[in-house]
Scaffold this motif. Structure first.
Motif, PDB file in Angstrom:
ATOM      1  N   TYR A 256       0.851  -1.195   0.000  1.00 42.44           N
ATOM      2  CA  TYR A 256       0.000   0.000   0.000  1.00 42.44           C
ATOM      3  C   TYR A 256       0.887   1.245   0.000  1.00 42.44           C
ATOM      4  CZ  TYR A 256      -3.959  -2.953   1.272  1.00 42.44           C
ATOM      5  OH  TYR A 256      -4.940  -3.901   1.279  1.00 42.44           O
ATOM      6  N   ILE A 257       0.439   2.238  -0.769  1.00 43.31           N
ATOM      7  CA  ILE A 257       1.077   3.555  -0.729  1.00 43.31           C
ATOM      8  C   ILE A 257       0.310   4.407   0.283  1.00 43.31           C
ATOM      9  CG2 ILE A 257       1.571   5.666  -2.006  1.00 43.31           C
ATOM     10  CD1 ILE A 257       2.020   4.065  -4.463  1.00 43.31           C
ATOM     11  N   VAL A 258       1.001   4.838   1.329  1.00 46.89           N
ATOM     12  CA  VAL A 258       0.383   5.631   2.397  1.00 46.89           C
ATOM     13  C   VAL A 258       0.893   7.068   2.284  1.00 46.89           C
ATOM     14  CG1 VAL A 258       0.052   5.899   4.879  1.00 46.89           C
ATOM     15  CG2 VAL A 258       0.247   3.606   3.880  1.00 46.89           C
ATOM     16  N   THR A 259      -0.032   7.998   2.158  1.00 46.99           N
ATOM     17  CA  THR A 259       0.294   9.423   2.082  1.00 46.99           C
ATOM     18  C   THR A 259      -0.329  10.131   3.278  1.00 46.99           C
ATOM     19  OG1 THR A 259       0.189   9.252  -0.333  1.00 46.99           O
ATOM     20  CG2 THR A 259       0.256  11.466   0.615  1.00 46.99           C
ATOM     21  N   TYR A 260       0.425  11.046   3.897  1.00 49.72           N
ATOM     22  CA  TYR A 260      -0.096  11.746   5.066  1.00 49.72           C
ATOM     23  C   TYR A 260       0.282  13.220   5.020  1.00 49.72           C
ATOM     24  CZ  TYR A 260       4.684  10.854   6.702  1.00 49.72           C
ATOM     25  OH  TYR A 260       6.039  10.791   6.810  1.00 49.72           O
ATOM     26  N   GLN A 261      -0.545  14.021   5.653  1.00 47.38           N
ATOM     27  CA  GLN A 261      -0.360  15.483   5.711  1.00 47.38           C
ATOM     28  C   GLN A 261      -0.920  15.966   7.042  1.00 47.38           C
ATOM     29  OE1 GLN A 261       0.782  17.655   3.107  1.00 47.38           O
ATOM     30  NE2 GLN A 261       0.642  19.338   4.554  1.00 47.38           N
ATOM     31  N   VAL A 262      -0.143  16.738   7.770  1.00 41.59           N
ATOM     32  CA  VAL A 262      -0.570  17.195   9.084  1.00 41.59           C
ATOM     33  C   VAL A 262      -1.474  18.420   8.942  1.00 41.59           C
ATOM     34  CG1 VAL A 262       1.362  18.763   9.497  1.00 41.59           C
ATOM     35  CG2 VAL A 262       0.204  17.691  11.433  1.00 41.59           C
ATOM     36  N   SER A 263      -2.497  18.476   9.768  1.00 42.47           N
ATOM     37  CA  SER A 263      -3.364  19.654   9.833  1.00 42.47           C
ATOM     38  C   SER A 263      -2.732  20.674  10.768  1.00 42.47           C
ATOM     39  CB  SER A 263      -4.762  19.259  10.331  1.00 42.47           C
ATOM     40  OG  SER A 263      -5.531  20.392  10.634  1.00 42.47           O
ATOM     41  N   LEU A 266      -5.411  21.512  13.801  1.00 41.78           N
ATOM     42  CA  LEU A 266      -5.775  20.488  14.781  1.00 41.78           C
ATOM     43  C   LEU A 266      -4.580  19.677  15.270  1.00 41.78           C
ATOM     44  CD1 LEU A 266      -9.081  19.079  13.216  1.00 41.78           C
ATOM     45  CD2 LEU A 266      -8.818  20.851  14.952  1.00 41.78           C
ATOM     46  N   GLY A 267      -3.509  19.622  14.456  1.00 33.91           N
ATOM     47  CA  GLY A 267      -2.376  18.805  14.834  1.00 33.91           C
ATOM     48  C   GLY A 267      -2.570  17.334  14.521  1.00 33.91           C
ATOM     49  N   TRP A 268      -3.649  16.951  13.859  1.00 39.65           N
ATOM     50  CA  TRP A 268      -3.906  15.576  13.447  1.00 39.65           C
ATOM     51  C   TRP A 268      -3.353  15.362  12.044  1.00 39.65           C
ATOM     52  CZ3 TRP A 268      -7.954  11.983  15.571  1.00 39.65           C
ATOM     53  CH2 TRP A 268      -8.279  12.316  16.890  1.00 39.65           C
ATOM     54  N   TYR A 269      -3.078  14.084  11.712  1.00 40.10           N
ATOM     55  CA  TYR A 269      -2.600  13.740  10.379  1.00 40.10           C
ATOM     56  C   TYR A 269      -3.766  13.255   9.527  1.00 40.10           C
ATOM     57  CZ  TYR A 269       2.325  13.990  11.739  1.00 40.10           C
ATOM     58  OH  TYR A 269       3.548  14.415  12.151  1.00 40.10           O
ATOM     59  N   LEU A 270      -3.866  13.794   8.324  1.00 41.22           N
ATOM     60  CA  LEU A 270      -4.806  13.276   7.327  1.00 41.22           C
ATOM     61  C   LEU A 270      -4.075  12.196   6.539  1.00 41.22           C
ATOM     62  CD1 LEU A 270      -7.658  13.598   6.128  1.00 41.22           C
ATOM     63  CD2 LEU A 270      -6.665  15.157   4.456  1.00 41.22           C
ATOM     64  N   VAL A 271      -4.562  10.966   6.629  1.00 39.04           N
ATOM     65  CA  VAL A 271      -3.872   9.809   6.063  1.00 39.04           C
ATOM     66  C   VAL A 271      -4.725   9.202   4.962  1.00 39.04           C
ATOM     67  CG1 VAL A 271      -2.787   7.590   6.574  1.00 39.04           C
ATOM     68  CG2 VAL A 271      -2.793   9.393   8.304  1.00 39.04           C
ATOM     69  N   ASP A 272      -4.069   8.847   3.861  1.00 29.16           N
ATOM     70  CA  ASP A 272      -4.757   8.162   2.762  1.00 29.16           C
ATOM     71  C   ASP A 272      -3.888   6.988   2.322  1.00 29.16           C
ATOM     72  OD1 ASP A 272      -5.748   8.901  -0.650  1.00 29.16           O
ATOM     73  OD2 ASP A 272      -6.627   7.565   0.839  1.00 29.16           O
ATOM     74  N   PHE A 273      -4.519   5.919   1.876  1.00 27.80           N
ATOM     75  CA  PHE A 273      -3.755   4.748   1.440  1.00 27.80           C
ATOM     76  C   PHE A 273      -4.424   4.123   0.226  1.00 27.80           C
ATOM     77  CE2 PHE A 273      -6.873   3.429   4.496  1.00 27.80           C
ATOM     78  CZ  PHE A 273      -7.358   2.204   4.049  1.00 27.80           C
ATOM     79  N   LEU A 274      -3.594   3.618  -0.674  1.00 28.80           N
ATOM     80  CA  LEU A 274      -4.083   2.982  -1.896  1.00 28.80           C
ATOM     81  C   LEU A 274      -3.347   1.665  -2.096  1.00 28.80           C
ATOM     82  CD1 LEU A 274      -4.233   5.993  -4.393  1.00 28.80           C
ATOM     83  CD2 LEU A 274      -6.157   4.795  -3.370  1.00 28.80           C
ATOM     84  N   PRO A 275      -4.052   0.608  -2.545  1.00 29.11           N
ATOM     85  CA  PRO A 275      -3.391  -0.679  -2.803  1.00 29.11           C
ATOM     86  C   PRO A 275      -2.532  -0.597  -4.057  1.00 29.11           C
ATOM     87  CG  PRO A 275      -5.721  -0.795  -3.396  1.00 29.11           C
ATOM     88  CD  PRO A 275      -5.509   0.543  -2.761  1.00 29.11           C
ATOM     89  N   LEU A 276      -1.234  -0.708  -3.893  1.00 26.66           N
ATOM     90  CA  LEU A 276      -0.306  -0.561  -5.016  1.00 26.66           C
ATOM     91  C   LEU A 276      -0.469  -1.696  -6.016  1.00 26.66           C
ATOM     92  CD1 LEU A 276       2.011   1.078  -6.209  1.00 26.66           C
ATOM     93  CD2 LEU A 276       3.599  -0.297  -4.865  1.00 26.66           C
ATOM     94  N   ASN A 277      -0.682  -2.915  -5.520  1.00 28.03           N
ATOM     95  CA  ASN A 277      -0.794  -4.055  -6.428  1.00 28.03           C
ATOM     96  C   ASN A 277      -1.999  -3.924  -7.352  1.00 28.03           C
ATOM     97  OD1 ASN A 277       1.430  -5.152  -5.195  1.00 28.03           O
ATOM     98  ND2 ASN A 277       0.271  -6.469  -3.808  1.00 28.03           N
TER      99      ASN A 277
END
Length: 575
Positions: A256-263, A266-277
């Motif tokens: 999985y490709i996991v991408t994250y960006q901090v807010s 709020l100090g929370w991370y916005l996380v997204d993931f996609l199945p690479l295969n």
């Protein structure tokens, strides 16, 4: 004797010499495609994360700005001397003014929120909802000028929420609570973020973002895979996260490709993931098909080359030539070549497709013209200047007469009506929201026409159905103007919804002067056959938008009514 090669052998050597570069090109192309696709995925994910994070931070900053403005508002600052006021009526006026100001401004925000003002010296609190109480223990524990997550309590029921304070004077560590003159508290529930993630997911995105903070429960949309997110959190807990970045991790045998960006707010991370295969699977599958095709061509290429040219190459050239004609805009292109094989069917289907494309383009063009006309009529009818002027005159008159209740009611209903009517970013809305608009609209007329009453009935199952915005307002307006305005007795309007299996019906009924059966049939015929030049703007607009959204089966009816007036029903079917 010199070595000689037959024409067959030469052809095979030439064929192999052509196929070997293709094989090398396939390997190189597969490697390059994987790298390019991976890079594009990362860029797209980073862009989506940045966009969604900015949207989240913008909404949170708006709430912070709202709270700061309220803290500096003159009505709120009058609360600083609240303990010095001895007359109960003066205290009541101060509290009422602050509470009204909080309510009006809070309702203007896109997110659900609560704002409260505390006086530590008076040990009292004022909020826009009226349910916030002065809890000194809670304030000592939660007092912070940064956004913090708070467990569920009476504010939002079972929903946790975020909280922030603005303090005067500035906050000092370990200072007693009574040393502060004024505390301004702004909160919003997590459900706001869930709705934002739901809206992002339902827009056709394959992404599945969620908010994450170490040690806290993640905030997910309603479509998230809880088991998959739980496994991902175990990996994230072991990674030192930067403000933004990406990681490639393996879970349950899949990459999985996991991408994250901090807010930043709020100090929370916005996380997204996609199945690479899954993303790279079409490239791998194409490579395998290409390799198999090469082997098959090596074995059968010599014996089939002539047949391929005769039975395949010529029809393909014809098809390519006709496709190029279509790409140039010539949708009258037809293939007259008739081979005696499977391409005969393909050419026939191509000719049929070209003809259908031509008809479809013409149909879509006409539909867009009708939709633009209906949309223009819809936008023109959103703001009726006479209706606005009459409402403002009513407010002026009521204010002169000292009728504060009427002024507040008219202002709230008028503001809610125009806030909804002028919100153009979404062409669709739920029937429940549409009914709320009708209630605001009828309340405005009820204030002006004291003898008018109304009823609104809607089954709960129909509340979430989507319909075009302002689909009912023209019908209610017609009922008031043409049905009740000339009536001497008390007027009555009923707006209702009905459903039967897959058929839905929205009706507007009044006890006005009504129409005869012949007049109703003539009006229905005019609405069905009207164009944008007829004097049927409201009904024509409703009929066109109903037809364009729900299809040709959607229609308008004029059923009989026992009230002696006119009943108009919008009927459509959902399959």
């Amino acid at each position: 004797m010199p070595l000689r090669f037959s024409t067959f052998a030469k052809f095979n050597f030439i064929l192999i010499g052509m196929l070997l570069p293709l094989l090398a090109l396939s390997i190189y192309s597969n490697h390059t495609s994987n790298s390019v696709v991976r890079g594009e995925i990362l860029r797209s994910n980073n862009s989506n994360m940045q966009l969604l994070t900015n949207q989240l931070d913008t909404m949170v900053n708006q709430l912070s700005t709202f709270a700061l403005i309220m803290e500096r508002d003159t009505a709120v600052r009058s609360y600083l001397n609240y303990e010095d006021i001895h007359y109960p009526y003066d205290k009541y006026v101060i509290v009422s003014n602050i509470q009204e100001k909080l309510r009006l401004n809070s309702s203007s925000m896109a997110w659900e929120n609560q704002i409260a003002v505390y006086s530590p010296t008076a040990k009292e609190a004022i909020s826009n909802t009226g349910n916030v109480v002065y809890d000194e223990q809670f304030l000592r524990k939660q007092l912070s000028t940064s956004w913090t997550e708070t467990a569920p309590d009476y504010r939002y029921g079972n929903d946790a929420y975020f909280l922030r304070y603005f303090v005067e004077p500035s906050i000092v560590d370990n200072a007693p609570l009574a040393s502060y003159r004024l505390l301004t508290e702004i909160t919003f529930p997590k459900q706001n973020i869930v709705k934002m993630l739901d809206a992002f997911k339902t827009n056709g995105n394959i992404h599945d973002p969620f908010l994450y903070k170490p040690g806290s429960t993640p905030i997910m949309n309603h479509f998230s895979d809880l088991n998959l997110v739980t496994d991902l959190l175990q990996h994230l807990d072991g990674i030192a996260l930067t403000p933004s970045g990406n990681e490639t991790i393996q879970m349950n045998g899949h990459k999985y490709i996991v991408t994250y960006q901090v807010s930043k707010t709020l100090g929370w991370y916005l996380v997204d993931f996609l199945p690479l295969n899954d993303i790279l699977a079409p490239i791998s599958r194409s490579s395998q098909i290409f390799m198999g095709s090469l082997i098959f061509l090596v074995v059968l290429g010599i014996s089939l080359s002539f047949l391929i040219y005769k039975n395949v190459q010529i029809p393909i050239l014809k098809l390519v030539s006709s496709v190029r004609s279509i790409t140039r805009g010539d949708f009258n292109a037809q293939i007259t070549y008739q081979p005696n094989n499977e391409f005969h069917f393909l050419i026939q289907q191509f000719n049929t497709m070209a003809h259908q494309i031509k008809e479809l383009i013409e149909t879509v063009y006409q539909s867009r013209i009708r939709l633009q006309e209906a949309t223009l009529k819809h936008l023109q009818s959103q703001i009726d200047p006479h209706f606005l002027y009459n409402s403002l005159n009513f407010i002026q008159y009521s204010a002169k007469m000292g009728n504060e209740t009427a002024v507040i009611s008219m202002t709230l209903n008028l503001g809610a009506y125009y806030r909804y009517a002028t919100r153009l970013e979404k062409p669709l809305t739920s029937i429940r929201e549409e009914m709320n608009l009708i209630r605001n609209y009828l309340e405005i007329h009820k204030l002006r026409m004291h003898e008018m009453s109304y009823e609104i009935e809607l089954p709960d199952r129909m509340g979430s159905l989507e319909v075009p915005r302002l689909i009912l307002q023209p019908l209610v307006e017609n009922a008031i103007i043409h049905g009740l305005s000339n009536r001497a007795q008390a007027g009555w309007i009923r707006v209702s919804g009905e459903m039967d299996e897959n058929t839905y019906r929205l009706s507007v009924e009044d006890n006005g002067i009504g129409l005869s059966n012949e007049a109703r049939e003539e009006l229905l015929s005019q609405v069905s056959n009207a164009n944008n030049e007829d004097n049927l703007c409201g009904l024509w607009n409703v009929a066109q938008r109903l037809h364009l959204h729900f299809g040709p089966d959607a229609h308008i009816e004029f059923p009989d009514t026992l009230q002696g007036g006119l009943k108009i029903s919008l009927v459509w079917t959902v399959r």
